[in-house]
Scaffold this active site. Structure first.
Site, mmCIF file in Angstrom:
data_model
loop_
_atom_site.group_PDB
_atom_site.id
_atom_site.type_symbol
_atom_site.label_atom_id
_atom_site.label_comp_id
_atom_site.label_asym_id
_atom_site.label_seq_id
_atom_site.Cartn_x
_atom_site.Cartn_y
_atom_site.Cartn_z
ATOM 1 N N HIS A 1 0.633 -1.293 -0.202
ATOM 2 C CA HIS A 1 -0.149 0.018 0.058
ATOM 3 C C HIS A 1 0.880 1.198 0.056
ATOM 4 C CE1 HIS A 1 -3.228 2.688 1.985
ATOM 5 N NE2 HIS A 1 -3.641 2.355 0.957
ATOM 6 N N HIS B 1 -1.617 10.723 -2.926
ATOM 7 C CA HIS B 1 -2.952 10.268 -2.607
ATOM 8 C C HIS B 1 -4.036 10.918 -2.184
ATOM 9 C CE1 HIS B 1 -5.903 9.027 0.666
ATOM 10 N NE2 HIS B 1 -5.568 7.903 0.004
#
Length: 620
Positions: A252, A294
């Site tokens: 991740h 992100h």
């Protein structure tokens, strides 16, 4: 997925202060030879596969090497229906090349060490070799001492003619001289999986691919024979986990528990952790350059402020994206998608790319262009929360696998998976926990299930038992270690011979089990763990090994090699041995059976005569 909030920790700062990570604050420096082909190399192989790719099947029934096979070093010959390769020293890398360039394929063969200088000697499948045998190579090796910690390896012979061993593991069974074992490697782009006796034993994401690289066999310090070779092109990949195999590791935002997310440093952590896929987020800047970030703003993970889409690529690229995590990461930058792909191409790794936030069709097309222009289509998996992004992606790049992210499950996950032509449906752990039956429903439709974002080993265990295919985690190194332990737990009680193994009379058979104190029987008779068993005392057909409640069967079969061993060790007269071996070499099995049953075959015991006749008839 939710922003990660964590405080920099002193221990991470110390780890980050190593020269490896300091070096990554500037352009990446090579750790070894390039781990992936350039775009021209991949595009050349893709062009070669524009037509349906041809496989290869070879049983070595002819007297000579098959057409197109090219011995490069060492001695190679066809003998008694097998290919035999010999390397007389530990320094000699005997090799023979064959086949055609393939991107995704499976190579499989029955392999037997006939002799070896020591337990460290090896046999290998060449996964990507020039037909000339010149460096660089990418290979998958199996040692004579296969249960050593490096009994299996993925390795590269670099352009400077040195070794770069990328991955090692112990094989699930002890091979040794005289034991035949079926081995296979599945190759998908830069990823590969070792199978020994049908069991997954080792994975890598570090196969070096070249333009025109074909397949090969290699032998080091040993004589090894091969039979029943199959090279099979693979179709579209299924991401559904095979029974007995570990969870797929999706890192991740890179190795984000030990480095600043979505940076070159976090990619390097994930790569060294052996994550199969590195997950990153992509969104456009004000001037439509896709960058790896992100959040909607740069505030949390850089020293700047403002919405990503209100800043130019130059402005975003000038920001410090590492200091927020730990001082030693100062100078890390927000990568562009282009630089991210270049880093993966040269250093290794595969990209799980999340199309983040609002995108237009044109911005999705820009992402596709960046991927394709670098020949990285076989190494990118795209996911998004937005179905429309995935529809555009499939329209523009149908070759890319797609995953739909979900915070809550859809009323009918299978229906939307079919509508979007998904390879994977990727829910949160909490969402899946509310309805675990969706896993089986999606699997029945051919859709994998990968869960985010799970960092706890107890949950990994529960998800593995539930049938999940992969886990998106901030802790890829820990999950990779957990997977290694999973494979150790899955090792069989009976190590050798393997379940359903085919054993001939020439093989040196030993019964070996994992529990040194276990009581073992062979066909109901006690045997000592590791003790040799004379195969000439066993009848043809099935035999059972029992260890407690565990039963494993193997079969004594007729082969030309086994029959040759029966003849040469029979004690028959010299004339009879000469006649029988001549008939065997000419494959005149019916004549051999008739001759062995007559008094002319002098010196044969009744038992040995019966065995020779029976096996010659079986080979007719």
């Amino acid at each position: 997925m939710k922003p990660i909030t964590r405080r920099p920790r002193a221990v991470l700062a110390v780890l980050a202060a190593s020269t490896t990570f300091v070096a990554l604050t500037t352009a990446p420096t090579a750790l070894a030879e390039p781990l992936a082909a350039d775009s021209g190399a991949v595009q050349a192989v893709q062009a070669a596969q524009a037509e349906p790719a041809a496989g290869l099947t070879e049983s070595f029934d002819g007297p000579d090497l098959p057409p197109g096979w090219k011995p490069v070093e060492g001695a190679w010959k066809v003998q008694n229906g097998r290919l035999v390769g010999t390397s007389v020293t530990a320094g000699q890398q005997s090799r023979i090349t064959f086949g055609t360039p393939l991107i995704d394929y499976r190579i499989e063969s029955r392999v037997r060490f006939e002799s070896a200088l020591d337990g460290a000697r090896w046999v290998a499948f060449g996964l990507d070799l020039a037909p000339s045998g010149a460096v660089p190579w990418s290979i998958a090796t199996l040692r004579n001492g296969s249960t050593a910690t490096n009994g299996l390896e993925f390795a590269q012979r670099t352009t400077s003619n040195t070794w770069n061993v990328t991955d090692t593991a112990a094989a699930p069974i002890q091979v040794g001289v005289g034991m035949e074992v079926t081995v296979a490697v599945e190759v998908r782009g830069s990823r590969a999986t070792w199978y020994v006796d049908g069991r997954e034993s080792l994975r890598t994401s570090m196969v070096n691919r070249t333009a025109g690289g074909a397949q090969a066999f290699l032998v080091n310090g040993a004589t090894v024979s091969f039979d029943d070779l199959k090279v099979t092109p693979l179709g579209k990949e299924s991401f559904i986990r095979k029974p007995g195999t570990p969870l797929r590791v999706w890192a991740h935002r890179g190795g984000s528990s030990a480095s600043p997310e979505n940076t070159a440093a976090s990619d390097e952590v994930a790569r060294r952790a052996r994550a199969e896929w590195i997950e990153n987020d992509v969104q456009p800047t004000k001037d439509d350059v896709p960058v790896i970030l992100h959040d909607d703003t740069v505030d949390r993970t850089t020293d700047g402020t403002g919405a990503v889409r209100s800043l130019t690529a130059a402005q975003v690229g000038a920001l410090d994206a590492g200091s927020w995590f730990a001082p030693a990461f100062a100078g890390q930058r927000v990568p562009t998608l282009a630089s991210q792909l270049d880093g993966l191409k040269t250093r290794g790794g595969n990209l799980l790319l999340e199309v983040k936030g609002a995108h237009t069709r044109d911005s999705v097309a820009r992402i596709v262009s960046e991927v394709r222009s670098r020949g990285m289509s076989s190494r990118v998996f795209v996911q998004s929360f937005e179905p429309q992004h995935l529809r555009w992606m499939h329209e523009l790049a149908p070759e890319l696998p797609l995953g739909l992210l979900r915070s809550t499950l859809d009323p009918d996950p299978v229906a939307i998976a079919k509508d979007l032509e998904l390879s994977a449906y990727n829910p949160s752990d909490a969402a899946l926990s509310a309805r675990p039956g969706a896993i089986a429903e999606l699997h029945a439709a051919g859709v994998a299930v990968n869960v985010w974002t799970v960092d706890d080993a107890a949950r990994w265990d529960a998800l593995e038992k539930a049938g999940v295919d992969g886990v998106i985690t901030n802790r890829p190194a820990e999950l990779a270690g957990w997977n290694a332990a999973f494979l150790q737990r899955a090792k069989p009680k009976v190590l050798t011979p393997a379940a359903d193994a085919k054993v001939d009379r020439a093989q040196a058979l030993r019964i070996a089990v994992s529990d040194a104190s276990a009581q073992i029987t062979l066909d109901g008779n006690p045997v000592e763990n590791g003790a040799p068993v004379d195969t000439t005392t066993l009848t043809a057909g099935r035999h059972e090994i029992r260890v407690g409640d565990t039963v494993s069967a193997f079969e004594i079969v007729a082969t030309p090699t086994g029959l040759a061993s029966l003849i040469l060790t029979s004690g028959a007269s010299q004339a009879a041995v000469s006649t029988m071996t001549t008939l065997l070499g000419q494959r005149q099995y019916a004549v051999l059976a008739t001759y062995a049953s007559t008094p002319a075959a002098a010196g044969l015991s009744a038992v040995r005569r019966q065995q020779i006749v029976a096996e010659a008839r079986a080979l007719r």
